[in-house]
Scaffold this motif. Structure first.
Motif, PDB file in Angstrom:
ATOM      1  N   THR A  27       0.859  -1.171   0.000  1.00 15.15           N
ATOM      2  CA  THR A  27       0.000   0.000   0.000  1.00 15.15           C
ATOM      3  C   THR A  27       0.907   1.237   0.000  1.00 15.15           C
ATOM      4  O   THR A  27       2.061   1.159   0.444  1.00 15.15           O
ATOM      5  CB  THR A  27      -0.954   0.008   1.211  1.00 15.15           C
ATOM      6  N   ALA A  58      -1.115   3.916  -5.131  1.00 12.39           N
ATOM      7  CA  ALA A  58      -1.922   3.386  -4.021  1.00 12.39           C
ATOM      8  C   ALA A  58      -1.554   1.910  -3.816  1.00 12.39           C
ATOM      9  O   ALA A  58      -0.386   1.550  -3.893  1.00 12.39           O
ATOM     10  CB  ALA A  58      -3.404   3.567  -4.334  1.00 12.39           C
ATOM     11  N   ASP A  59      -2.566   1.064  -3.570  1.00 14.97           N
ATOM     12  CA  ASP A  59      -2.319  -0.369  -3.390  1.00 14.97           C
ATOM     13  C   ASP A  59      -1.792  -0.964  -4.689  1.00 14.97           C
ATOM     14  O   ASP A  59      -2.244  -0.596  -5.768  1.00 14.97           O
ATOM     15  CB  ASP A  59      -3.620  -1.074  -2.997  1.00 14.97           C
ATOM     16  N   PHE A  86      -5.229  -7.959   2.085  1.00 25.81           N
ATOM     17  CA  PHE A  86      -6.148  -6.857   1.818  1.00 25.81           C
ATOM     18  C   PHE A  86      -7.576  -7.374   1.912  1.00 25.81           C
ATOM     19  O   PHE A  86      -7.911  -8.414   1.330  1.00 25.81           O
ATOM     20  CB  PHE A  86      -5.936  -6.277   0.416  1.00 25.81           C
ATOM     21  N   GLN A 131       2.024  -5.142   2.944  1.00 26.87           N
ATOM     22  CA  GLN A 131       0.831  -5.557   3.670  1.00 26.87           C
ATOM     23  C   GLN A 131       0.782  -7.081   3.713  1.00 26.87           C
ATOM     24  O   GLN A 131       1.195  -7.739   2.769  1.00 26.87           O
ATOM     25  CB  GLN A 131      -0.428  -5.063   2.948  1.00 26.87           C
ATOM     26  N   PHE A 139      -6.324  -1.838  -7.024  1.00 28.66           N
ATOM     27  CA  PHE A 139      -4.862  -1.722  -6.996  1.00 28.66           C
ATOM     28  C   PHE A 139      -4.483  -0.800  -8.146  1.00 28.66           C
ATOM     29  O   PHE A 139      -4.608  -1.170  -9.312  1.00 28.66           O
ATOM     30  CB  PHE A 139      -4.212  -3.102  -7.186  1.00 28.66           C
ATOM     31  N   LYS A 164       0.734   5.261   1.166  1.00 26.05           N
ATOM     32  CA  LYS A 164       0.006   6.352   1.802  1.00 26.05           C
ATOM     33  C   LYS A 164       0.974   7.490   2.045  1.00 26.05           C
ATOM     34  O   LYS A 164       2.064   7.282   2.557  1.00 26.05           O
ATOM     35  CB  LYS A 164      -0.619   5.898   3.119  1.00 26.05           C
TER      36      LYS A 164
END
Length: 157
Positions: free
Chosen positions: A82, A108-109, A94, A91, A104, A84
Motif C-alpha cells: 500500500t 496506491a495499493d 487486503f 501488507q 490496486f 500512503k
C-alpha cells in the motif's frame, strides 16, 4: 421385523438428508459467498529486470473476502503493498469488501513482483495467481503495457 426395519431405514434417510442440508448451508450464516472477478489487470514494463509492479481491480458481488497472497512463475515472490502519503509499505493481506471492490492502482495499493526470473516486455502476458481466503485461487493473465500506461483519465506523475 419388518416394522422395526422401516422406522430405522426412514430415520437413516432423514438423518442423511439433514446432514446434507447442513453441509450446504454451513459457513457464513446466510449462504452468501464472495463472488470475485478481476478486471483491468496490467504490469507496466519495468525499467530494470529485477522488480515490476502490478495493478488490477477486484469486483466482489457477494460476501466479504480477503486477498491473502499472490504468486507468479515470473517472480521469486510477489508482495502486497500500500502507498500512503508517498510511503510504500508491505501488507500481509487486503480486505475485499462485500458487494464492493478492491482497487490496486498507481500511487496506491499495488503488487510488487520481486526477484524477477525474466524481465517482462510490453506485449507479454504474465500468469498470476491471486489467493483469496474464501474464493480460493483466481488465475489472471496480466498483460504487460508501456511503462507510462495508466488506465485512469488523469496522467501519472
Amino acid at each position: 421385523m419388518t416394522r422395526v426395519r422401516t422406522p430405522l431405514a426412514f430415520g437413516a434417510v432423514t438423518l442423511a438428508a439433514a446432514l446434507a442440508l447442513t453441509a450446504c448451508g454451513s459457513g457464513d450464516g446466510g449462504g452468501d459467498a464472495p463472488d470475485v472477478k478481476v478486471e483491468g489487470a496490467f504490469i507496466p514494463e519495468p525499467a530494470s529486470g529485477d522488480m515490476a509492479a502490478g495493478f488490477f481491480v477486484v469486483h466482489n458481488g457477494g460476501a466479504a473476502d480477503t486477498l491473502e497472497s499472490v504468486s507468479s512463475e515470473i517472480a521469486g515472490q510477489v508482495t502486497l503493498h500500500t502507498t500512503k502519503d508517498g510511503v510504500m509499505k508491505e501488507q500481509e493481506s487486503f480486505a475485499v469488501p462485500a458487494n464492493g471492490e478492491l482497487d490496486f492502482e498507481r500511487g496506491a495499493d499495488h503488487l510488487m513482483f520481486e526477484n524477477l526470473k525474466r524481465k517482462p516486455k510490453e506485449g507479454d502476458k504474465v500468469a498470476v495467481e491471486l489467493h483469496f481466503a474464501e474464493s480460493g485461487t483466481v488465475k489472471v493473465d496480466f498483460p504487460v503495457k508501456a511503462a507510462t500506461y495508466n488506465p485512469t483519465s488523469h496522467a501519472s506523475h
